[in-house]
Design a protein around this motif. Structure first.
Motif, mmCIF file in Angstrom:
data_model
loop_
_atom_site.group_PDB
_atom_site.id
_atom_site.type_symbol
_atom_site.label_atom_id
_atom_site.label_comp_id
_atom_site.label_asym_id
_atom_site.label_seq_id
_atom_site.Cartn_x
_atom_site.Cartn_y
_atom_site.Cartn_z
ATOM 1 N N ASN A 247 -14.920 -13.031 -27.078
ATOM 2 C CA ASN A 247 -15.047 -14.149 -28.012
ATOM 3 C C ASN A 247 -15.296 -15.462 -27.279
ATOM 4 O O ASN A 247 -15.021 -15.583 -26.094
ATOM 5 N N GLY A 248 -15.805 -16.434 -28.027
ATOM 6 C CA GLY A 248 -15.985 -17.770 -27.489
ATOM 7 C C GLY A 248 -17.258 -17.930 -26.679
ATOM 8 O O GLY A 248 -18.173 -17.111 -26.734
ATOM 9 N N THR A 249 -17.316 -18.997 -25.895
ATOM 10 C CA THR A 249 -18.468 -19.306 -25.057
ATOM 11 C C THR A 249 -18.151 -18.938 -23.601
ATOM 12 O O THR A 249 -17.092 -18.374 -23.315
ATOM 13 N N ASP A 250 -19.057 -19.289 -22.699
ATOM 14 C CA ASP A 250 -18.776 -19.068 -21.271
ATOM 15 C C ASP A 250 -18.145 -20.314 -20.645
ATOM 16 O O ASP A 250 -18.073 -20.431 -19.425
ATOM 17 N N ALA A 251 -17.705 -21.238 -21.491
ATOM 18 C CA ALA A 251 -17.035 -22.484 -21.102
ATOM 19 C C ALA A 251 -17.993 -23.554 -20.588
ATOM 20 O O ALA A 251 -17.569 -24.659 -20.268
ATOM 21 N N ALA A 252 -19.289 -23.247 -20.519
ATOM 22 C CA ALA A 252 -20.258 -24.247 -20.079
ATOM 23 C C ALA A 252 -20.540 -25.251 -21.191
ATOM 24 O O ALA A 252 -20.867 -26.406 -20.922
ATOM 25 N N SER A 253 -20.417 -24.824 -22.445
ATOM 26 C CA SER A 253 -20.649 -25.707 -23.589
ATOM 27 C C SER A 253 -19.984 -25.113 -24.821
ATOM 28 O O SER A 253 -19.633 -23.926 -24.840
ATOM 29 N N PHE A 254 -19.836 -25.955 -25.848
ATOM 30 C CA PHE A 254 -19.218 -25.533 -27.099
ATOM 31 C C PHE A 254 -20.030 -26.096 -28.267
ATOM 32 O O PHE A 254 -20.793 -27.059 -28.100
ATOM 33 N N PRO A 255 -19.869 -25.528 -29.463
ATOM 34 C CA PRO A 255 -20.596 -26.053 -30.630
ATOM 35 C C PRO A 255 -20.191 -27.493 -30.933
ATOM 36 O O PRO A 255 -19.087 -27.920 -30.571
ATOM 37 N N PRO A 256 -21.061 -28.267 -31.598
ATOM 38 C CA PRO A 256 -20.721 -29.649 -31.967
ATOM 39 C C PRO A 256 -19.780 -29.689 -33.174
ATOM 40 O O PRO A 256 -19.493 -28.653 -33.774
ATOM 41 N N PHE A 257 -19.334 -30.895 -33.500
ATOM 42 C CA PHE A 257 -18.490 -31.155 -34.678
ATOM 43 C C PHE A 257 -17.177 -30.377 -34.631
ATOM 44 O O PHE A 257 -16.698 -29.856 -35.641
ATOM 45 N N ILE A 258 -16.580 -30.289 -33.458
ATOM 46 C CA ILE A 258 -15.316 -29.577 -33.311
ATOM 47 C C ILE A 258 -14.163 -30.475 -33.758
ATOM 48 O O ILE A 258 -14.092 -31.644 -33.388
ATOM 49 N N GLU A 259 -13.256 -29.915 -34.555
ATOM 50 C CA GLU A 259 -12.083 -30.638 -35.021
ATOM 51 C C GLU A 259 -10.919 -30.436 -34.048
ATOM 52 O O GLU A 259 -10.865 -29.447 -33.320
ATOM 53 N N LYS A 260 -9.994 -31.380 -34.049
ATOM 54 C CA LYS A 260 -8.833 -31.296 -33.169
ATOM 55 C C LYS A 260 -7.969 -30.087 -33.484
ATOM 56 O O LYS A 260 -7.239 -29.594 -32.624
ATOM 57 N N THR A 261 -8.041 -29.626 -34.724
ATOM 58 C CA THR A 261 -7.205 -28.498 -35.125
ATOM 59 C C THR A 261 -7.805 -27.156 -34.707
ATOM 60 O O THR A 261 -7.124 -26.130 -34.784
ATOM 61 N N GLN A 262 -9.063 -27.169 -34.269
ATOM 62 C CA GLN A 262 -9.707 -25.924 -33.871
ATOM 63 C C GLN A 262 -9.237 -25.457 -32.497
ATOM 64 O O GLN A 262 -8.915 -26.271 -31.623
ATOM 65 N N VAL A 263 -9.208 -24.148 -32.332
ATOM 66 C CA VAL A 263 -8.870 -23.538 -31.052
ATOM 67 C C VAL A 263 -10.166 -23.178 -30.332
ATOM 68 O O VAL A 263 -11.005 -22.463 -30.872
ATOM 69 N N LEU A 264 -10.351 -23.700 -29.127
ATOM 70 C CA LEU A 264 -11.541 -23.396 -28.340
ATOM 71 C C LEU A 264 -11.320 -22.114 -27.548
ATOM 72 O O LEU A 264 -10.338 -22.001 -26.811
ATOM 73 N N GLN A 265 -12.223 -21.174 -27.711
ATOM 74 C CA GLN A 265 -12.121 -19.912 -27.003
ATOM 75 C C GLN A 265 -13.268 -19.786 -25.998
ATOM 76 O O GLN A 265 -14.390 -20.172 -26.307
ATOM 77 N N PHE A 266 -12.963 -19.281 -24.817
ATOM 78 C CA PHE A 266 -14.030 -19.003 -23.864
ATOM 79 C C PHE A 266 -13.692 -17.752 -23.072
ATOM 80 O O PHE A 266 -12.518 -17.411 -22.871
ATOM 81 N N PHE A 267 -14.734 -17.057 -22.651
ATOM 82 C CA PHE A 267 -14.596 -15.785 -21.958
ATOM 83 C C PHE A 267 -14.737 -15.989 -20.459
ATOM 84 O O PHE A 267 -15.641 -16.672 -20.000
ATOM 85 N N SER A 268 -13.818 -15.391 -19.696
ATOM 86 C CA SER A 268 -13.871 -15.450 -18.240
ATOM 87 C C SER A 268 -14.043 -14.040 -17.703
ATOM 88 O O SER A 268 -13.159 -13.191 -17.869
ATOM 89 N N SER A 269 -15.158 -13.790 -17.047
ATOM 90 C CA SER A 269 -15.411 -12.462 -16.497
ATOM 91 C C SER A 269 -14.521 -12.177 -15.293
ATOM 92 O O SER A 269 -14.309 -11.015 -14.936
ATOM 93 N N ASP A 270 -13.978 -13.218 -14.639
ATOM 94 C CA ASP A 270 -13.119 -13.023 -13.473
ATOM 95 C C ASP A 270 -11.801 -12.351 -13.838
ATOM 96 O O ASP A 270 -11.247 -11.572 -13.053
ATOM 97 N N ILE A 271 -11.286 -12.663 -15.025
ATOM 98 C CA ILE A 271 -10.044 -12.038 -15.472
ATOM 99 C C ILE A 271 -10.302 -11.022 -16.575
ATOM 100 O O ILE A 271 -9.367 -10.443 -17.129
ATOM 101 N N CYS A 272 -11.583 -10.821 -16.878
ATOM 102 C CA CYS A 272 -12.001 -9.795 -17.855
ATOM 103 C C CYS A 272 -11.339 -9.973 -19.214
ATOM 104 O O CYS A 272 -10.893 -8.999 -19.839
#
Length: 288
Positions: A247-272
């Protein structure tokens, strides 16, 4: 004189009312135009600002390491004493500084595929020491051998090779060797075609991570940069249930119009696995 003053007040009131009406009309129109512009420029396609920054991020990304240095290796090996360790760090590397490669657009699925080249540059100013700092750590090759080859005869052969190579359960290695690889003397004596280089992240430099397939946001801007598949899969087959999902992005960028209440998810292949970021507070970096 009284008429002139009254006329001026009336004219001012009328002009103010007209401006207020225009302002009430133009403000939402302006917001709509700004939102439209943002949506256009954040799509991952050739020519947009987001695409340029996404291909090679201008934001510096760092990875930090803390190493547990064994303080009583002889007592542990000879007397089976409780191990004592000292945490040392951070040791910092800059990563994700190379531009994405093999970028391919799919207009039907509104996705973009790419490879992320791997590279790590040591940052002395953000570290407590150098890459040549030494640590006493577990000898991974020696520790893993009996578990990989439980056969008694094979273990006898491996034990003779361990002694011949003057290896033991613990070893001294530099930070650079531990992370990025070193030639193991024990494995070098094994009479089979195996990899003799050992390292927590070996191989890393001059390799690539992926293939990633992410949504471009062309049809739905809220999905921009979110990963669709990683190496052709939507699941990792490592973890149970929801944790196994990519789930999420690769942490390089995120969608616009993000609210403070939203949880940002990103995937890290290093920890799988994916990880999450929650908003806690805001701060200013401006100096008065």
């Amino acid at each position: 004189m009284g008429c002139d003053r009254n006329c001026g007040l009336i004219a001012g009131a009328v002009i103010g009312a007209v401006l207020a009406v225009f302002g009430g009309i133009l403000m939402p129109v302006g917001d709509m135009l700004i939102e439209k512009k943002i949506k256009k420029e954040t799509v991952l396609e050739e020519g947009t600002l987001a695409f340029k920054n996404w291909v090679k991020t201008g934001t510096k990304v760092y990875r930090q390491f803390w190493i547990f240095d064994v303080q009583n290796p002889e007592d542990v090996a000879v007397n089976s004493s409780k191990i004592k360790v000292k945490q040392r760090g951070p040791y910092t590397y800059r990563v994700r500084y190379l531009a994405k490669e093999n970028i391919t657009h799919d207009s039907e699925t509104h996705t973009v595929s790419f490879l992320q080249p791997n590279g790590a540059i040591f940052e002395p100013s953000l570290s407590v020491g150098t890459e040549n700092d030494t640590f006493t750590v577990l000898n991974l090759a020696v520790a893993a051998a009996p578990h990989l080859y439980p056969n008694v005869f094979i273990q006898g052969v491996l034990n003779s090779l361990i002694k011949k190579s003057k290896s033991s359960m613990f070893q001294k290695r530099t930070l650079k060797e531990l992370l990025w690889g070193y030639k193991d003397p024990f494995l070098s004596l094994v009479p089979y075609p195996i990899t003799t280089t050992v390292g927590v992240f070996y191989p890393y430099n001059n390799t690539a991570d992926g293939v990633y397939k992410v949504f471009s946001g062309k049809d739905n801007i809220s999905k921009v940069a979110i990963i669709d598949t990683y190496k052709g899969k939507k699941n990792l087959s490592y973890w149970p249930s929801y944790c196994d999902m990519i789930n999420g992005t690769d942490a390089a960028s995120f969608p616009p119009f993000i609210e403070k209440t939203q949880v940002l998810q990103f995937f890290s292949s290093d920890i799988c696995r994916k990880t999450c970021v929650y908003f806690t507070s805001s701060f200013s970096i401006c100096k008065s």
